[in-house]
Write a protein that holds these residues in place. Sequence first.
Motif, PDB file in Angstrom:
ATOM      1  N   ALA A 253      -2.839   2.566   3.855  1.00 14.99           N
ATOM      2  CA  ALA A 253      -3.366   2.339   5.202  1.00 14.99           C
ATOM      3  C   ALA A 253      -4.786   2.854   5.393  1.00 14.99           C
ATOM      4  O   ALA A 253      -5.623   2.169   5.983  1.00 14.99           O
ATOM      5  CB  ALA A 253      -2.434   2.959   6.235  1.00 14.99           C
ATOM      6  N   ALA A 254      -5.091   4.038   4.916  1.00 14.71           N
ATOM      7  CA  ALA A 254      -6.425   4.614   5.127  1.00 14.71           C
ATOM      8  C   ALA A 254      -7.506   3.754   4.489  1.00 14.71           C
ATOM      9  O   ALA A 254      -8.541   3.477   5.104  1.00 14.71           O
ATOM     10  CB  ALA A 254      -6.475   6.037   4.590  1.00 14.71           C
ATOM     11  N   ALA A 255      -7.279   3.296   3.286  1.00 13.03           N
ATOM     12  CA  ALA A 255      -8.280   2.485   2.589  1.00 13.03           C
ATOM     13  C   ALA A 255      -8.332   1.049   3.112  1.00 13.03           C
ATOM     14  O   ALA A 255      -9.369   0.395   3.027  1.00 13.03           O
ATOM     15  CB  ALA A 255      -7.992   2.475   1.085  1.00 13.03           C
ATOM     16  N   GLN A 256      -7.230   0.567   3.664  1.00 10.20           N
ATOM     17  CA  GLN A 256      -7.129  -0.832   4.082  1.00 10.20           C
ATOM     18  C   GLN A 256      -7.456  -1.065   5.548  1.00 10.20           C
ATOM     19  O   GLN A 256      -7.667  -2.203   5.952  1.00 10.20           O
ATOM     20  CB  GLN A 256      -5.701  -1.338   3.810  1.00 10.20           C
ATOM     21  N   PHE A 257      -7.497  -0.019   6.341  1.00 14.71           N
ATOM     22  CA  PHE A 257      -7.564  -0.146   7.792  1.00 14.71           C
ATOM     23  C   PHE A 257      -8.723  -1.013   8.273  1.00 14.71           C
ATOM     24  O   PHE A 257      -8.544  -1.897   9.110  1.00 14.71           O
ATOM     25  CB  PHE A 257      -7.617   1.229   8.458  1.00 14.71           C
TER      26      PHE A 257
ATOM     27  N   VAL B  86       3.795   2.279   3.576  1.00 14.14           N
ATOM     28  CA  VAL B  86       4.925   2.088   2.660  1.00 14.14           C
ATOM     29  C   VAL B  86       4.422   2.182   1.221  1.00 14.14           C
ATOM     30  O   VAL B  86       3.220   2.086   0.965  1.00 14.14           O
ATOM     31  CB  VAL B  86       5.624   0.726   2.889  1.00 14.14           C
ATOM     32  N   ASN B  87       5.331   2.329   0.283  1.00  8.52           N
ATOM     33  CA  ASN B  87       4.894   2.382  -1.108  1.00  8.52           C
ATOM     34  C   ASN B  87       5.279   1.142  -1.903  1.00  8.52           C
ATOM     35  O   ASN B  87       4.958   1.040  -3.076  1.00  8.52           O
ATOM     36  CB  ASN B  87       5.394   3.660  -1.806  1.00  8.52           C
ATOM     37  N   TRP B  88       5.971   0.188  -1.276  1.00 10.29           N
ATOM     38  CA  TRP B  88       6.344  -1.031  -1.996  1.00 10.29           C
ATOM     39  C   TRP B  88       6.516  -2.190  -1.027  1.00 10.29           C
ATOM     40  O   TRP B  88       7.206  -2.065  -0.012  1.00 10.29           O
ATOM     41  CB  TRP B  88       7.657  -0.808  -2.750  1.00 10.29           C
ATOM     42  N   LEU B  89       5.879  -3.325  -1.359  1.00  4.07           N
ATOM     43  CA  LEU B  89       6.027  -4.557  -0.571  1.00  4.07           C
ATOM     44  C   LEU B  89       6.216  -5.751  -1.512  1.00  4.07           C
ATOM     45  O   LEU B  89       5.617  -6.809  -1.319  1.00  4.07           O
ATOM     46  CB  LEU B  89       4.809  -4.789   0.326  1.00  4.07           C
TER      47      LEU B  89
END
Length: 135
Positions: A84-88, A112-115
């Motif tokens: 989230a921090a890098a993608q926001f 999350v850690n997996w999608l």
Amino acid sequence: MAKRDAIFPAGEQALYEINRYSPAIRSGDLVFVSGQVGSRPDGTPEPEFERQVQLAFDNLQAVLEAAGCSFEDVVDATTFHTDAAAQFETISAVRLKAIGDPPYPNWTAVGVNWLAGFDFEIKVIARVSARAEAV
């Protein structure tokens, strides 16, 4: 019990068949949209992150349109992020372009850690507007 009123967008979306789920279910004037990811038509993830996010929103728009809705009808959104921090910043730019002007829908972001090979997913609840029901 009433049968589910499943909503499917036009065109092929392999993920729905591969994973055996409906893109959305309509219940009364509410539409519950399953998590949409940045998948190509064959179900594989788009490798470039910004394009993956854009495809997720494009796929979401197609489902909303099939239900007679638009982003203006979204009342609640949940997004899932692998970093989230890098993608926001990237996600925010695409999101604001799609969602439009205030008032904005409720929004919950979950790290999350997996999608399943994806890095972003969005699910929403929308209310079918009176204009759509009249059509």
